[in-house]
Motif scaffolding. Sequence first.
Motif, PDB file in Angstrom:
ATOM      1  N   UNK A  86       0.839  -1.193   0.000  1.00 39.89           N
ATOM      2  CA  UNK A  86       0.000   0.000   0.000  1.00 39.89           C
ATOM      3  C   UNK A  86       0.875   1.245   0.000  1.00 39.89           C
ATOM      4  N   UNK A 100      -3.984   4.051  -0.960  1.00 38.89           N
ATOM      5  CA  UNK A 100      -4.399   3.452  -2.205  1.00 38.89           C
ATOM      6  C   UNK A 100      -5.038   2.096  -1.926  1.00 38.89           C
TER       7      UNK A 100
ATOM      8  N   UNK B  35      -9.400   2.836  10.778  1.00 40.63           N
ATOM      9  CA  UNK B  35      -9.628   2.510   9.376  1.00 40.63           C
ATOM     10  C   UNK B  35     -10.384   1.194   9.288  1.00 40.63           C
ATOM     11  N   UNK B  37     -10.792  -2.042   6.393  1.00 37.72           N
ATOM     12  CA  UNK B  37     -10.207  -2.579   5.167  1.00 37.72           C
ATOM     13  C   UNK B  37     -11.136  -3.604   4.558  1.00 37.72           C
ATOM     14  N   UNK B  40     -10.546  -4.652  -2.305  1.00 38.69           N
ATOM     15  CA  UNK B  40     -10.720  -3.711  -3.404  1.00 38.69           C
ATOM     16  C   UNK B  40     -10.738  -2.261  -2.996  1.00 38.69           C
ATOM     17  N   UNK B  41     -10.746  -2.000  -1.683  1.00 41.54           N
ATOM     18  CA  UNK B  41     -10.809  -0.601  -1.232  1.00 41.54           C
ATOM     19  C   UNK B  41      -9.595  -0.165  -0.437  1.00 41.54           C
ATOM     20  N   UNK B  42      -8.688  -1.040  -0.158  1.00 44.09           N
ATOM     21  CA  UNK B  42      -7.579  -0.629   0.693  1.00 44.09           C
ATOM     22  C   UNK B  42      -8.098  -0.236   2.064  1.00 44.09           C
ATOM     23  N   UNK B  43      -7.420   0.686   2.722  1.00 46.27           N
ATOM     24  CA  UNK B  43      -7.829   1.158   4.041  1.00 46.27           C
ATOM     25  C   UNK B  43      -8.559   2.482   3.889  1.00 46.27           C
ATOM     26  N   UNK B  45     -10.556   5.678   5.912  1.00 48.82           N
ATOM     27  CA  UNK B  45     -10.527   6.360   7.200  1.00 48.82           C
ATOM     28  C   UNK B  45     -11.937   6.591   7.721  1.00 48.82           C
ATOM     29  N   UNK B  90      -8.647  -1.465  11.531  1.00 46.21           N
ATOM     30  CA  UNK B  90      -7.299  -1.176  12.008  1.00 46.21           C
ATOM     31  C   UNK B  90      -7.283   0.146  12.753  1.00 46.21           C
TER      32      UNK B  90
END
Lengths: 109, 112
Positions: A86, A100, B35, B37, B40-43, B45, B90
């Motif tokens: 990332x 990302x 966050x 997760x 497909x979206x990452x982290x 906020x 996270x």
Amino acid sequence: GDQVKQSPSALSLQEGTNSALRCNFSIATTTVQWFLQNPRGSLMNLFYLVPGTKENGRLKSTFNSKESYSTLHIRDAQLEDSGTYFCAALMPNYNVLYFGSGTKLTVEP
Amino acid sequence: EAAVTQSPRNKVAVTGGKVTLSCNQTNNHNNMYWYRQDTGHGLRLIHYSYGAGSTEKGDIPDGYKASRPSQENFSLILELATPSQTSVYFCASGDRNNQAPLFGEGTRLSVL
């Protein structure tokens, strides 16, 4: 959101080969960070970058603030490099990181 | 040793129930973050905090509340949990410049 775009979304490498991951930013950022999420889910810091280049072993990262992108180069890929990488950009006024969607890297023997 | 500890590590909740995710940091960092997760979206906020008593909305705050009662503790609260909140959460802490933030090990939440 789409503040940070990573490419490719997935990558498969043969052991011993080289490759590069890329992030493009649509927000004004002064710092970039790269993380590796291992298969167990833990997030590890790889690089914290102001504009310029840093190197650590087989990894090298560059942040070009004028053109709003960052790259992570992996040299001589090893099996233990597998995981999801990332990048994240710091939004200065709010002191928060925007991530990302990640590049899932698989290194094969 | 600097650390961010999340609890619980795994949680199964029922739709409509209340869920509290806890985060404790021993780094004396001012900033803390939650966050989620998803594939497909990452982290993304949810909420963040600049210090005790402070909470700020992130990109996806709807359905979540946050509480920062002290420098060390930052909680994420789901008052009425929904299946769409099934995710891995996270927590992180960072200094003023957010250099090398430290992440917890994550909490896997399933809402049935």
